[in-house]
Scaffold this motif. Structure first.
Motif, short mmCIF file in Angstrom:
data_model
loop_
_atom_site.label_atom_id
_atom_site.label_comp_id
_atom_site.label_asym_id
_atom_site.label_seq_id
_atom_site.Cartn_x
_atom_site.Cartn_y
_atom_site.Cartn_z
N LEU A 269 -11.01 59.44 -5.02
CA LEU A 269 -10.06 59.56 -6.11
C LEU A 269 -10.12 60.95 -6.74
O LEU A 269 -9.09 61.56 -7.04
N GLN A 270 -11.32 61.46 -6.91
CA GLN A 270 -11.44 62.78 -7.52
C GLN A 270 -10.93 63.87 -6.59
O GLN A 270 -10.34 64.86 -7.05
N ASP A 271 -11.13 63.73 -5.30
CA ASP A 271 -10.56 64.68 -4.34
C ASP A 271 -9.04 64.71 -4.47
O ASP A 271 -8.42 65.79 -4.47
N ARG A 272 -8.43 63.55 -4.59
CA ARG A 272 -6.98 63.49 -4.78
C ARG A 272 -6.58 64.11 -6.10
O ARG A 272 -5.58 64.83 -6.18
N GLN A 273 -7.36 63.84 -7.12
CA GLN A 273 -7.08 64.39 -8.45
C GLN A 273 -7.13 65.93 -8.42
O GLN A 273 -6.21 66.60 -8.89
N VAL A 286 -2.42 64.23 -13.42
CA VAL A 286 -3.72 64.45 -12.76
C VAL A 286 -4.71 63.39 -13.23
O VAL A 286 -5.46 62.80 -12.44
N ASP A 287 -4.72 63.14 -14.52
CA ASP A 287 -5.64 62.17 -15.12
C ASP A 287 -5.43 60.77 -14.55
O ASP A 287 -6.39 60.06 -14.24
N ALA A 288 -4.18 60.38 -14.37
CA ALA A 288 -3.87 59.01 -13.96
C ALA A 288 -4.43 58.66 -12.59
O ALA A 288 -4.77 57.50 -12.33
N ILE A 289 -4.55 59.64 -11.71
CA ILE A 289 -5.05 59.37 -10.37
C ILE A 289 -6.43 58.76 -10.42
O ILE A 289 -6.72 57.74 -9.78
N LEU A 290 -7.31 59.35 -11.21
CA LEU A 290 -8.67 58.83 -11.33
C LEU A 290 -8.73 57.62 -12.23
O LEU A 290 -9.30 56.58 -11.87
N ARG A 291 -8.14 57.74 -13.40
CA ARG A 291 -8.22 56.66 -14.39
C ARG A 291 -7.69 55.35 -13.84
O ARG A 291 -8.36 54.32 -13.87
N ASP A 292 -6.46 55.38 -13.33
CA ASP A 292 -5.85 54.15 -12.81
C ASP A 292 -6.55 53.68 -11.55
O ASP A 292 -6.69 52.48 -11.31
N GLY A 293 -6.99 54.64 -10.72
CA GLY A 293 -7.65 54.28 -9.48
C GLY A 293 -8.97 53.56 -9.69
O GLY A 293 -9.30 52.60 -8.97
N VAL A 294 -9.75 54.02 -10.66
CA VAL A 294 -11.03 53.38 -10.96
C VAL A 294 -10.83 51.95 -11.44
O VAL A 294 -11.52 51.02 -11.01
N ILE A 295 -9.85 51.76 -12.31
CA ILE A 295 -9.58 50.41 -12.83
C ILE A 295 -9.03 49.50 -11.73
O ILE A 295 -9.44 48.34 -11.58
N ALA A 296 -8.13 50.05 -10.91
CA ALA A 296 -7.56 49.25 -9.82
C ALA A 296 -8.62 48.82 -8.81
O ALA A 296 -8.53 47.74 -8.22
#
Length: 378
Positions: A269-273, A286-296
């Motif tokens: 996720l962070q690589d994508r971010q 940029v923030d949503a990639i990690l934030r939403d990904g971690v929760i999902a």
């Protein structure tokens, strides 16, 4: 005139010109700066707030650095500002400020201040208004913090050097994280690496051990490490005050499958971010990639902290350990620009990692370069 050990006089001339453009837009006659980061960036020198001090930048008149007499000599050695009015430790600096401004025809000036400055207490501001009854005080905000967002080539080179120190110091610190060792030994090794590689002799950063995940900003302990412990290491080396940062977790023994899974997900996720960190990109995206990904992925039920913040100059005696002039969060509608540098960090499921990232015209440049995942000491 003093000489900075790294930046040229031309560097400071460019900074001054950028600042005066902001001052002209705010229609102020003079601006006063009393936060150590602002003072250091514009003048080349900053000191602790044991006694109040400030840099004064008039639009037309000669600038000055008001400081306690004990620190005047080193100020003159480091700063390009030649006029350094002083006061004795037991004296009130405000009358000196008033006299110095009056001598420049600025007793009734429009004075620009950052009304959120941590150097300006309510009592101090009242004393300033009493000493300058004819002046008008204008809130110009954290103008220098805004100007510092875009780094010069010289600043970027310092951040690259700090990143190399961060990588090596983390590897050295991780090596001593063994059963029977201590967090304190890891901190000692990290700090020694800072100095040996040309960094400032400054505290290493958060180093703490635990067995869950929510211990990132815990306290340095003396208990012997044991198999199964996880040591969180976040290092913050500086060169001439400029800091890059890196964060990893060191697992003592075989990592649990859940922790390995979490580390792999965070890294992906962070690589994508990081890959999206290009000029013109909105920080919220940029923030949503990690934030939403971690929760999902089920690694956290909520993600209540930011996912990145500004890197650059840090004062050696300032109260802030991080620069939040720009932060990544769901409401961050501002856009990334070339020359910005960020600490991008993630933590969930018993794993944590971070990088220092420069935004360039061609996309992101990783300043730090350690393997992306857990460090394991079997």
């Amino acid at each position: 005139m003093g000489r900075h050990p790294y930046f040229t006089h031309t560097e400071f001339e460019v900074r001054l010109a950028r600042l005066k453009a902001r001052m002209a837009a705010a229609q102020v006659d003079v601006a006063l700066f009393d936060e150590i980061e602002a003072m250091t960036w514009i003048s080349g020198f900053g000191s602790s707030a044991n006694r109040w001090r400030c840099v004064a930048i008039p639009m037309s008149a000669k600038p000055f650095f008001l400081i306690r007499a004990l620190d005047a000599s080193v100020c003159r050695e480091r700063s390009w500002i030649e006029d350094v009015p002083t006061y004795r430790d037991w004296e009130d600096p405000m009358p000196v400020l008033a006299r110095t401004l009056a001598a420049r025809g600025l007793a009734s000036a429009r004075i620009g201040l950052d009304f959120e400055s941590y150097g300006m207490s309510v009592r101090r501001f009242a004393a300033m208004k009493t000493a300058l009854p004819d002046a008008t005080f204008i809130d110009i905000g954290a103008v220098i913090a805004e100007l510092r967002l875009i780094k010069s080539p010289a600043e970027i080179e310092l951040l690259r050097r700090a990143a190399r120190i961060a990588d090596q110091a983390l590897l050295n610190a991780a090596e001593v994280c063994r059963p029977g060792g201590t967090q304190r030994e890891a901190a000692k090794v990290a700090q020694m690496t800072f100095v040996e590689m040309g960094g400032d002799p400054y505290r290493p950063g958060p180093i703490t051990a635990g067995r869950g995940w929510d211990f990132l900003h815990g306290h340095l302990g003396d208990e012997p490490l044991a198999k199964g412990d996880v040591v969180h290491i976040e290092l913050t080396p500086r060169i001439h005050g400029y800091s890059s940062r890196v964060m990893r977790c060191v697992v003592l023994g075989e990592p649990e499958p859940e922790r390995l899974r979490a580390a792999a997900i965070l890294a992906e996720l962070q690589d994508r971010q990081i890959a999206t960190m290009k000029p013109g990109t909105r920080a919220t995206d940029v923030d949503a990639i990690l934030r939403d990904g971690v929760i999902a992925a089920g690694l956290r039920s909520t993600y209540d902290n930011i996912t990145a913040y500004t890197l650059g100059l840090y004062g050696d005696a300032g109260p802030r350990t991080s620069d939040f002039t720009r932060i990544f969060h769901p409401g961050a509608e501002w856009e990334l620009e070339a020359g910005m540098v960020f600490h991008v960090y993630a933590s969930a499921g018993g794993a944590a990692l971070s990088e220092s990232v420069l935004v360039t015209e061609n996309g992101p440049e990783l300043l730090t370069g350690l393997p992306r995942g857990l460090l394991v000491n079997a």
